[in-house]
Design an enzyme around this catalytic site. Structure first.
Site, short mmCIF file in Angstrom:
data_model
loop_
_atom_site.label_atom_id
_atom_site.label_comp_id
_atom_site.label_asym_id
_atom_site.label_seq_id
_atom_site.Cartn_x
_atom_site.Cartn_y
_atom_site.Cartn_z
N CYS A 2 0.84 -1.19 0.00
CA CYS A 2 0.00 0.00 0.00
C CYS A 2 0.87 1.24 0.00
CB CYS A 2 -0.95 0.08 1.19
SG CYS A 2 -2.10 -1.26 1.30
N ARG A 27 3.64 -0.44 -5.01
CA ARG A 27 3.37 -0.93 -3.65
C ARG A 27 2.04 -1.67 -3.56
NH1 ARG A 27 6.80 1.94 -0.10
NH2 ARG A 27 5.52 1.29 1.63
N TRP A 79 -2.72 -2.76 -1.64
CA TRP A 79 -2.39 -4.19 -1.77
C TRP A 79 -3.20 -4.85 -0.66
CZ3 TRP A 79 -0.16 -8.14 1.14
CH2 TRP A 79 0.27 -9.25 0.42
N ASN A 111 -1.50 2.36 5.52
CA ASN A 111 -0.63 1.26 5.07
C ASN A 111 -0.19 0.52 6.32
OD1 ASN A 111 1.47 -0.34 4.05
ND2 ASN A 111 2.93 1.35 4.08
N GLY A 112 -0.50 -0.78 6.40
CA GLY A 112 -0.13 -1.56 7.59
C GLY A 112 -1.28 -2.45 7.98
N GLU A 492 17.45 -17.73 -8.42
CA GLU A 492 16.95 -16.41 -8.79
C GLU A 492 16.23 -16.46 -10.14
OE1 GLU A 492 16.28 -13.79 -7.44
OE2 GLU A 492 16.24 -12.25 -8.99
N LYS A 496 12.36 -15.37 -10.75
CA LYS A 496 11.95 -14.37 -11.77
C LYS A 496 10.86 -14.95 -12.67
CE LYS A 496 13.13 -11.46 -10.53
NZ LYS A 496 14.01 -11.11 -9.45
N GLU A 499 7.45 -15.49 -10.75
CA GLU A 499 6.72 -14.31 -10.27
C GLU A 499 6.11 -13.49 -11.39
OE1 GLU A 499 8.87 -11.24 -8.11
OE2 GLU A 499 10.69 -11.77 -9.17
N HIS A 515 17.52 -36.68 -7.17
CA HIS A 515 16.90 -37.15 -5.93
C HIS A 515 15.45 -36.70 -5.81
CE1 HIS A 515 20.79 -38.65 -4.70
NE2 HIS A 515 21.29 -37.52 -5.18
N LYS A 614 5.90 -4.32 -4.36
CA LYS A 614 7.36 -4.18 -4.31
C LYS A 614 7.89 -4.06 -2.89
CE LYS A 614 11.25 -2.75 -6.79
NZ LYS A 614 11.72 -4.08 -7.19
C1 F6R Z 1 11.56 -10.60 -6.48
C2 F6R Z 1 11.59 -9.53 -5.51
C3 F6R Z 1 11.33 -9.88 -4.09
C4 F6R Z 1 12.17 -8.98 -3.17
C5 F6R Z 1 11.80 -9.25 -1.71
C6 F6R Z 1 12.65 -8.42 -0.76
O1 F6R Z 1 11.87 -10.12 -7.76
O2 F6R Z 1 11.79 -8.40 -5.85
O3 F6R Z 1 11.55 -11.22 -3.84
O4 F6R Z 1 13.52 -9.25 -3.40
O5 F6R Z 1 10.45 -8.93 -1.51
O6 F6R Z 1 12.46 -7.05 -0.97
P1 F6R Z 1 13.50 -6.01 -0.41
O7 F6R Z 1 14.79 -6.22 -1.13
O8 F6R Z 1 12.90 -4.67 -0.70
O9 F6R Z 1 13.65 -6.28 1.05
#
Ligand code: F6R
Length: 619
Positions: A2, A27, A79, A111-112, A492, A496, A499, A515, A614
């Site tokens: 949010c 957000r 969110w 937000n929270g 990673e 990617k 997500e 395994h 994010k």
């Molecule tokens: C994936 C991604 C998330 C963040 C995670 C931590 O692409 O961006 O997995 O890496 O939410 O976020 P931060 O780095 O802001 O603590």
């Protein structure tokens, strides 16, 4: 999660709020709304819509200038946590309404999470309040309205309301009783004040306001803010004024625009060479000498390291572990922050805790830092966000300096976080004499080539990734395999892909695949293998052969001209030959582009994948 904004000033209030929300949409994008305080009105005006911000923008435009005179307001992009993404649950939420259709005399955005909202709702119902939403936030609006109706000034009413709340919040409120101000407060969730001339601003993050100001006041936990067009004041919960120094943020407002790219993710992938240049600048010279004098910590006495992080930042931690253990010979534990915070972990004052967070706001990472404090650990934060919460919790900070990252899926900050950890590895190696001077300088000079090598990788990949996308047309899952540092890159790569394309994907150590996960393999489960170098390459190749024998379509990330890769793989994504330290960095780039193109091919919104946000400011 949010985003909130607030504004008091000129008649361009709605425009400023909408622009602020546009930069906070990362957000959350389940719904968005505005609450506007108009002098002389009986109730606060509102517009809200389910869905992305453009829905709200259309609704605002249909008001045909009706809001042109408004000077005070707050906005929200959501969110969803409590309550589905419906219009009723969209913020703002109101209190003090006279009847069914009425808006109310006060409005809040939040937000929270209000953890005790069930009890508070019960209590308020007992006093005759009715609720219009399923949200936790609505209780704040009702509590606030009760106090405002009882004659308390808005700031005092908000302060007293906050005393009733448990949980986390950044909350901003307006009232028709005092239409010339916005009041706000924070506990755990982020909030900044932007300073203007004849106008002032509030937002969850500085990015929202960079087009308006570069001067900010950071609001600390438990503080209450009041802004008018001519003043921005911070108070304690006891009403004492707080002196706060102005913080200048040097990000360029252009950095938050698309700049000709179709999506932020693609832009950010292509910004990686420049981002790494900025990360290394002033910290690694042309001779390979590392200078981390900005880290005001006694690194020489460190005996053990714990990296705490979430998601992509956790994967950067895994790459950092490889480098630190290899070069500095210090044991490193990499912990998922949401586990570590409850793990009753072992450590002492010789434990260095490296907390990695792009946003600097992730609540689990912040909580893990608190946990480490309990055993006396010293905290080094690695973050991209100047002035973020983590910078204020840590003993020392290393900024990744990549400029704002807008796409929800992290790309450039992953490479930059990893690069920072490599610098830390070299610095620790120097302090402990774990490498000879010559070796350390050689690795340092190799690391200096990161921007150039990533650039070369992007050039090599031009037009190549699309070929691999065809293998995903019927895909029901994907398996990413690698060994050593390439395993971290595989994890990673899988994150990617899942997500942003919603294809289930696993990252696995290539040797472990037999395994269990090999059972997934068939022609509809592409195998993406990161071959790496030397012995690991040989071993990975033979593991990948095992998947080919079971009908897998293989995509190999390999050096250009690798004939073995050409033999086993349907598609090779070429990367340049690099010194060892850069191997996983360059291998990550084709995986980012692969995820990007697969998602685009499926017609998905790569910048705003479903269900994600994010900044993860809730547990
Ligand atoms: C994936 C991604 C998330 C963040 C995670 C931590 O692409 O961006 O997995 O890496 O939410 O976020 P931060 O780095 O802001 O603590």
């Amino acid at each position: 999660m949010c985003g909130i904004v607030g504004y008091v000033g000129r008649e361009r209030c709605v425009e400023v709020l909408m622009e602020g929300l546009r930069h906070l949409e990362y957000r959350g994008y389940d719904s968005a709304g505005l609450a506007l305080a108009v002098p002389g009105a009986d109730e606060v005006e509102q517009v809200k819509r389910v869905g992305p911000l453009k829905e709200l923008a259309e609704a605002v435009s249909r008001h045909n200038g009706h809001f042109a005179q408004v000077r005070t307001g707050v906005g929200h992009t959501r969110w969803a946590t409590h309550g589905r993404p419906t219009e009723a649950n969209a913020h703002p939420h109101f209190g003090g309404y006279a009847g069914d259709g009425a808006n109310g005399t006060v409005a809040v955005v939040h937000n929270g999470i209000v953890e005790n909202h069930v009890e508070l709702k019960e209590e308020l119902r007992g006093r005759g309040h009715t609720f219009r939403s399923e949200t936790d936030t609505e209780v704040i609006a009702h509590l606030l309205a009760e106090r405002v109706e009882a004659g308390e000034p808005l700031r005092e009413a908000l302060t007293n309301t906050l005393r009733r709340l448990q949980g986390s919040f950044a909350v901003a409120a307006v009232s028709v009783r005092e239409p010339e101000k916005v009041v706000a407060a924070r506990h755990q969730s982020p909030l900044v004040v932007g300073l203007g001339d004849g106008e002032n601003f509030l937002a969850s993050a500085v990015q929202a306001l960079l087009g308006e100001t570069h001067r900010f006041l950071f609001v600390e936990n438990g503080e209450v803010v009041e802004i008018t067009d001519s003043s921005a004041r911070i108070y304690t919960m006891d009403g004492e004024p707080v002196e706060r120094e102005t913080f200048k943020v040097d990000w360029d407002p252009e950095a938050v625009e698309l700049g000709g790219y179709e999506d932020y993710m693609l832009k950010e992938i292509h910004e990686q060479p420049a981002a790494l240049q900025a990360t290394l600048s002033g910290r690694l010279d042309a001779d390979g000498v590392v200078d981390l004098s900005e880290v005001v910590l006694d690194l020489a006495s460190v005996e053990r390291i714990v990296v705490v992080a979430c998601g992509t930042a956790y994967h950067a931690g895994l790459l950092g572990k490889h480098a630190i253990e290899k070069y500095a010979r210090i044991p490193v534990e990499v912990a998922v922050a949401s586990e570590y915070r409850y793990a009753d972990p072992i450590g002492d004052e010789k434990t260095l805790v490296i907390a990695i967070s792009q946003s600097g706001e992730t609540s689990d990472t912040l909580a893990a830092v608190q946990t480490a404090r309990e055993f006396g650990g010293r905290v080094l934060a690695v973050t991209n966000t100047q002035g973020s919460l983590i910078t204020r919790e840590a003993d020392a900070v290393l900024l990744t300096k990549t400029g704002p990252e807008i796409a929800v899926a992290s790309t450039k900050t992953f490479l930059a976080q990893t690069t920072i950890l490599y610098l830390v590895a070299l610095e620790l190696a120097r302090l402990r004499g774990a490498l000879s001077k010559g070796e350390a300088l050689e690795i340092g000079r190799a690391l200096r080539r990161a921007p150039e090598k990533v650039e070369e990788t992007l050039d090599l990949l031009y037009g190549r990734v699309e070929e691999a996308v065809e293998l995903f047309e019927e895909a029901r899952c994907a398996l990413f395999l690698g060994r050593g540092a390439s395993h971290a890159a595989a994890l990673e790569g899988a994150l990617k892909l899942k997500e942003i394309s919603y294809i289930p994907a696993e990252g696995y150590p290539a040797g472990e695949m037999k395994h269990g996960p090999i059972a997934l393999v068939d022609e509809r489960c592409p195998v993406i293998s990161i071959l790496g170098e030397g012995l690991q390459r040989e071993k990975t190749l033979s593991n990948v052969e095992e998947t080919v024998a079971r009908g897998a379509n293989v995509i190999a990330v390999a050096h250009k001209g690798d004939t073995d890769a050409g033999r086993i793989a349907r598609v090779t994504l070429p990367v340049p030959e690099t010194p060892e330290i850069l191997g996983a960095l360059v291998a990550s780039v084709p995986l980012q582009l692969l995820a990007y193109h697969v998602a685009k091919d499926r017609g998905l919104n790569v910048d705003k994948p479903r269900n994600l946000a994010k900044s993860v400011t809730v547990e």
